[in-house]
Design a protein around this motif. Structure first.
Motif, PDB file in Angstrom:
ATOM      1  N   UNK A   6       0.761   2.574   9.587  1.00 40.90           N
ATOM      2  CA  UNK A   6       0.941   2.414   8.148  1.00 40.90           C
ATOM      3  C   UNK A   6      -0.365   1.888   7.556  1.00 40.90           C
ATOM      4  N   UNK A   7      -0.562   2.157   6.273  1.00 45.43           N
ATOM      5  CA  UNK A   7      -1.735   1.665   5.543  1.00 45.43           C
ATOM      6  C   UNK A   7      -1.311   0.485   4.678  1.00 45.43           C
ATOM      7  N   UNK A   8      -1.945  -0.669   4.852  1.00 41.37           N
ATOM      8  CA  UNK A   8      -1.578  -1.889   4.131  1.00 41.37           C
ATOM      9  C   UNK A   8      -2.589  -2.185   3.015  1.00 41.37           C
ATOM     10  N   UNK A   9      -2.130  -2.815   1.940  1.00 45.79           N
ATOM     11  CA  UNK A   9      -3.078  -3.396   0.975  1.00 45.79           C
ATOM     12  C   UNK A   9      -3.680  -4.677   1.569  1.00 45.79           C
ATOM     13  N   UNK A  10      -4.976  -4.796   1.465  1.00 47.03           N
ATOM     14  CA  UNK A  10      -5.640  -5.944   2.093  1.00 47.03           C
ATOM     15  C   UNK A  10      -6.368  -6.831   1.093  1.00 47.03           C
ATOM     16  N   UNK A  54       8.129   0.455   5.089  1.00 51.79           N
ATOM     17  CA  UNK A  54       7.606  -0.773   4.494  1.00 51.79           C
ATOM     18  C   UNK A  54       6.868  -0.380   3.221  1.00 51.79           C
ATOM     19  N   UNK A  55       7.208  -1.011   2.111  1.00 50.64           N
ATOM     20  CA  UNK A  55       6.529  -0.691   0.857  1.00 50.64           C
ATOM     21  C   UNK A  55       6.084  -1.995   0.183  1.00 50.64           C
ATOM     22  N   UNK A  56       5.186  -1.837  -0.783  1.00 53.34           N
ATOM     23  CA  UNK A  56       4.548  -3.007  -1.396  1.00 53.34           C
ATOM     24  C   UNK A  56       4.757  -2.978  -2.905  1.00 53.34           C
ATOM     25  N   UNK A  57       5.048  -4.158  -3.441  1.00 50.40           N
ATOM     26  CA  UNK A  57       5.288  -4.305  -4.875  1.00 50.40           C
ATOM     27  C   UNK A  57       4.445  -5.477  -5.388  1.00 50.40           C
ATOM     28  N   UNK A  58       3.808  -5.284  -6.535  1.00 51.74           N
ATOM     29  CA  UNK A  58       3.031  -6.362  -7.155  1.00 51.74           C
ATOM     30  C   UNK A  58       3.936  -7.140  -8.094  1.00 51.74           C
ATOM     31  N   UNK A  59       4.121  -8.412  -7.813  1.00 51.34           N
ATOM     32  CA  UNK A  59       4.960  -9.285  -8.626  1.00 51.34           C
ATOM     33  C   UNK A  59       4.165 -10.534  -9.004  1.00 51.34           C
ATOM     34  N   UNK A  60       4.013 -10.755 -10.306  1.00 52.37           N
ATOM     35  CA  UNK A  60       3.280 -11.926 -10.821  1.00 52.37           C
ATOM     36  C   UNK A  60       1.874 -11.987 -10.232  1.00 52.37           C
ATOM     37  N   UNK A  61       1.229 -10.817 -10.143  1.00 50.90           N
ATOM     38  CA  UNK A  61      -0.127 -10.769  -9.633  1.00 50.90           C
ATOM     39  C   UNK A  61      -0.236 -10.877  -8.136  1.00 50.90           C
ATOM     40  N   UNK A  62       0.897 -10.910  -7.459  1.00 52.19           N
ATOM     41  CA  UNK A  62       0.886 -11.048  -6.007  1.00 52.19           C
ATOM     42  C   UNK A  62       1.526  -9.815  -5.369  1.00 52.19           C
ATOM     43  N   UNK A  63       0.852  -9.253  -4.330  1.00 52.05           N
ATOM     44  CA  UNK A  63       1.371  -8.084  -3.618  1.00 52.05           C
ATOM     45  C   UNK A  63       2.346  -8.555  -2.544  1.00 52.05           C
ATOM     46  N   UNK A  64       3.607  -8.067  -2.619  1.00 53.58           N
ATOM     47  CA  UNK A  64       4.625  -8.449  -1.653  1.00 53.58           C
ATOM     48  C   UNK A  64       5.102  -7.219  -0.882  1.00 53.58           C
ATOM     49  N   UNK A  65       5.381  -7.441   0.397  1.00 54.75           N
ATOM     50  CA  UNK A  65       5.847  -6.357   1.264  1.00 54.75           C
ATOM     51  C   UNK A  65       7.361  -6.423   1.425  1.00 54.75           C
ATOM     52  N   UNK A  66       8.005  -5.268   1.374  1.00 53.18           N
ATOM     53  CA  UNK A  66       9.441  -5.171   1.564  1.00 53.18           C
ATOM     54  C   UNK A  66       9.745  -4.120   2.633  1.00 53.18           C
TER      55      UNK A  66
END
Length: 916
Positions: A819-823, A886-898
């Motif tokens: 998988x490719x992650x945001x870093x 696994x997917x990523x969502x930006x919440x309040x300026x923070x990237x979270x993984x679900x």
């Protein structure tokens, strides 16, 4: 004393007969039966013919004219092809079945030094083959017709093995001569060919699903033998994968497994549904990207690199319910053979594997069937005889009742959703005569599901297959096959806003095949043929639902192509230890008009800025051609009788590509044909394996290694738009691929504890390199493919407590997929953007699952309305929360993984199966 007795017997007989009279007659036969012909001969010649009418084959006809011919010549022509011999004595003719009446002792009858010479008649061999205190068993079968020319050492025995109750052919039965190493195995149609010594022999069958048969025969000449075998209910639940049993060690091909569909009922699977494809994924070398995914990765290949055939017709989407169930009905399926390596030359068009699935024939004797009732689906298949003993109709259907279950729930969101599927199959087969048979099969499946209340997705498969088999002689057979396959999907979007639309996609292919098998001699068996298929693809169309809609209609230009091939292969027994299969396939592909093809600046990326013009092609005008030789070589060397080494080499072209930028295959993925700007994929595979069979306890072991290289491997640019794109080539990348691995398999076929353990270590890499940055991924270095899972372990075990009760367990472990992650993040202008790692640099968590089940057979009384089988199982008994994505969502300026999961809790199931 014995010699003296036989000599006196024949001397006495020879003195009681008279010299034969060379009588000549004239007679004409027009489509006459043998009975009618013999009656006419009696009238014309004035002779009496003595025989048992039961010996006369009813379907034999003769059309011939004789003028002034001897009675001997006329009788020989009338009885040609039957098992009858004749003896002329003055005005009498005596017919005998199989054997010859001798009026004098054959030359060197007693042999020299008590040795029987090779030209002795069969009756002498019958006598001498019976040891002291032995006798021919009741029910002895006489094969062929004895010849005065003397017996050969061996004759060719052909035949068919069928189920005693259903009349259906039984595949993978080992058949041989008792006390000899001469064995063979029945094919998918229950047919076999065996070399048998002349004289009295005992034919023995061995099968883990049917009882052993011992049949005494007398071999007079080449001939046929039909055998009926009874189902062995006590052992039915002991074997799951036949794996070609003894042939696993003795054949030249490696990477081949046959799944016995009848026996997979013991494996605990999700929602209790028997699933051929899910069982295949428990074998080394076959993987799925994730739980519930529709595609399969075989030895490092992509999902589109597998050729899935149902009675020779291509099945484009082999799954129901987004991958949770197989689209192949287990109750109408005979078996499935999976080629992971050493793919025979008759198959082509895909790089990685062939799933050759064959359906059952109907019962030609009486109505029979089987069915199953589960928590989500029900299934029923019924065989109906049309012409007793010759023709039958098999009808099968399967459907889910999840729709009314969802509508009965209280949750409005679930109550308004849809998730349903059904499939149906009908097959007619007709054994016209001993040399011809015909079969026709039709299949249709349909799925509907809604993810949101305003969108309805649907997809369907439709297959038609026609096949005619002809036997020219016992050594030469041929088949003519015509198939048609169609896959289509659609999206109906209904909304209150003016953007409602209908979307549709369709691919259709029509194929014709002529293939033949020629057994030249004991050392050479030739397979050869020609095949051609026509592709027609509607890449997509979007139309507004209402006239006032703001949605703009889109209609992508259709695609068309012709793919043809010639092939030939030779299975060459070089020595008793060395067997070589050498095959050569030449494939030719032509992309056809009508079409408009863009021209791009050579050596530059394919994008809007490098377009130099376009070519317009008329209907059926050739746009671009590709083709080449595809050698296939497999060899086996027997170190001992139960230990062999095998090697293989394959090269394959693939002219059609699946476009999917999802991690897993989905119903909305589209197929793209090679054309002026998209080249075909090409693969080379090397394999080497060691195979061992332990005779005493039914244990088998194998180790296989492979290395595969591919070119023009298809991938996509970042954020590629694949649907409704008129110039799809601007979104595609083609690079190199490589895969390698080692597969271990330990299998126990019988006993109280049976099943298999499989482990695969494998790697799959892709390289997308270019001097231009927008066509280069990970700096042009090799990186892990989406389906790269280095470690894959599976255990499928069944323990039999009694003849009716058994316990099953299924354990699976796999490395998590890449998988490719945001870093991180970076600023560009006044906006903040997410920075991602190199493609597929990380992995999602590993996957493991344990399933258990209890299997209860009904009583084994023969005379009962139906035989039943209960399976009580728990899928994911540990409640493991295995990641699907696994997917990523930006919440309040923070990237979270679900993480999403399909089955995060144990799933209990009770399934009832019955057979009548």
């Amino acid at each position: 004393m014995i010699k003296f007795f036989l000599g006196c017997l024949f001397l006495t007989f020879s003195t009681t007969i008279y010299a034969q009279v060379e009588q000549k007659i004239s007679v004409n036969f027009t489509d006459a039966t043998i009975n009618d012909a013999l009656s006419e001969i009696e009238k014309v010649s004035g002779t009496r013919i003595f025989y048992d009418p039961a010996w006369i084959p009813a379907d034999s006809r003769i059309t011939k004219t004789f003028s002034n011919a001897t009675l001997d010549v006329v009788l020989a022509a009338v009885l040609e092809g039957s098992s009858l011999n004749y003896y002329i004595d003055k005005n009498k003719v005596i017919l005998t079945k199989n054997s010859i009446i001798y009026d004098q002792l054959p030359e060197n009858f007693f042999g020299e030094g008590n040795q029987i010479s090779s030209n002795q008649p069969i009756f002498r061999r019958e006598y001498d083959s019976l040891g002291k205190g032995q006798s021919i068993a009741d029910g002895v079968q006489f094969i062929g017709r004895e010849s005065k020319a003397g017996a050969r050492d061996n004759y060719r025995l052909t035949g068919t093995i069928t189920d005693q109750k259903t009349g259906q052919p039984v595949a993978n039965v080992i058949i041989g001569v008792k006390g000899s190493e001469q064995t063979t195995e029945t094919d998918n149609n229950g047919n076999f060919v065996l070399q048998v010594p002349a004289g009295v022999q005992t034919i023995e069958t061995t099968s883990f699903t049917h009882k052993k048969i011992l049949q005494n025969i007398v071999m007079y000449d080449d001939g046929r033998l039909s055998i009926e075998v009874a189902e062995n209910r006590n052992l039915l639940d002991e074997v799951v994968v036949v794996g070609q049993q003894n042939q696993k060690v003795r054949t030249a091909t490696s990477g081949v497994t046959t799944i016995d569909v009848e026996a997979i009922k013991n494996i605990p699977l999700v929602l209790g549904e028997r699933d051929i494809m899910k069982v295949a994924t428990t074998l080394p070398g076959v993987k799925v990207t994730g739980e519930g995914s529709a595609g399969y990765s075989v030895r490092g290949g992509k999902e589109d690199q597998n050729l899935i055939l149902l009675d020779n017709a291509v099945l484009y989407n082999p799954s129901h319910f987004l991958g949770f169930f197989s689209a192949v009905n287990p109750f109408t399926t005979q078996n499935a053979t999976i080629y992971k390596g050493s793919i025979p030359a008759e198959f082509g068009g895909r790089l990685s594997s062939v799933f050759d699935i064959t359906t059952k024939d109907a019962n030609h004797e009486k109505i029979s069937g089987e069915g199953g009732i589960g928590p989500v689906t029900s299934n029923l298949a019924v065989g109906i005889p049309i012409v007793k003993g010759k023709a039958g109709l098999l009808v099968g259907g399967r459907a889910t009742y999840s729709g009314w279950i969802l509508r009965s729930l209280d949750d409005p969101a679930l109550r308004n959703s849809q998730a349903s599927f059904y499939d149906g199959m009908i097959k007619y087969d007709h054994k016209i005569n001993a040399n011809n048979d015909f079969e026709a099969m039709g299949y249709y499946s349909n799925d509907k599901f809604s993810i949101t209340s305003d969108s309805l997705f649907n997809y369907s498969n439709r297959l038609v297959s026609l096949r005619w088999n002809h036997t020219f002689n016992p050594r030469n057979k041929a088949s003519v096959i015509v198939t048609n396959s169609e896959y289509k999907f659609g999206i109906d979007y209904e909304s209150d806003n003016p953007n409602s639309f209908n979307f549709g996609y369709k691919i259709n292919e029509t194929q014709a095949i002529i293939k033949a098998n020629l057994r030249l001699n004991e050392k050479h068996t030739i397979n050869y043929g020609i095949a051609s298929k026509l592709y027609n693809i509607d890449p997509g169309n979007l139309s507004p639902t209402y006239p006032e809609s703001l949605q703009v209609p889109i209609n992508i230009r259709s695609e068309k192509a012709l793919e043809s091939a010639l092939y030939a292969s030779d299975s060459y027994n070089v020595t008793d230890k060395l067997l070589v299969d050498i095959g050569l396939r030449y494939s030719f592909y032509a992309a056809l008009g009508p079409s408009v093809q863009r021209l791009y600046e050579p050596g530059l990326p394919l994008n809007e800025g490098t377009v130099t013009g376009e070519n317009i092609y008329d209907k059926n005008e050739v746009i671009k051609t590709y083709g080449g030789l595809e050698p296939r070589v497999a060899a086996r060397y027997m170190i001992t009788d139960d230990l062999s080494v095998k090697a293989g080499f394959d090269q394959t072209y693939q002219y059609i590509h699946l476009l999917a930028n999802n991690t897993t295959q989905s119903p909305t993925d589209t197929w793209k044909l090679s054309d002026l700007n998209v080249e075909p994929q090409f693969s080379t595979q090397y394999s080497l394996g060691v195979f061992k069979k332990f005779d005493n306890n039914g244990l088998e072991a194998s180790v296989e290694g492979y290395y595969k290289k591919s070119s023009n491997f298809l991938d996509y640019k970042v954020a590629a738009q694949l649907l409704l794109n008129e110039n799809i080539e601007t979104e595609l990348l083609q690079g190199e691929g490589k895969a390698y691995g080692v597969e271990f398999l330990l299998r126990k076929n019988n006993g109280r504890l049976n099943g298999w353990l499989g482990y695969t270590y494998s790697r799959t890499f892709i390289k997308l390199d270019s001097e231009f940055s927008d066509e280069r991924v990970n700096n042009g270095e090799f990186f892990a493919a989406n389906f790269d899972k280095p470690h894959d372990f599976s255990a499928v075990l069944n323990y039999k407590f009694t003849q009716r009760y058994s316990f099953s367990a299924n354990f699976v472990y796999q490395t998590g997929r890449p998988i490719t992650y945001p870093i991180g993040t970076y600023q560009y202008g006044n906006a903040e953007y997410t920075l991602y790692s190199d493609r597929n640099k990380f992995r999602i968590p590993d996957y493991f699952r344990l399933d258990i089940g209890v299997n209860i057979e009904g009583n084994h009384k023969i005379k009962k309305l139906a035989h039943s089988f209960w399976n009580i199982s728990i899928y994911n008994v540990l409640g493991r929360n295995n990641p699907y994505s696994v997917f990523f969502v930006t919440e309040s300026g923070e990237v979270k993984a679900y993480q999403t999961s399909i089955f995060a809790m144990p799933i209990p199931t009770v399934t009832y199966n019955f057979k009548f």
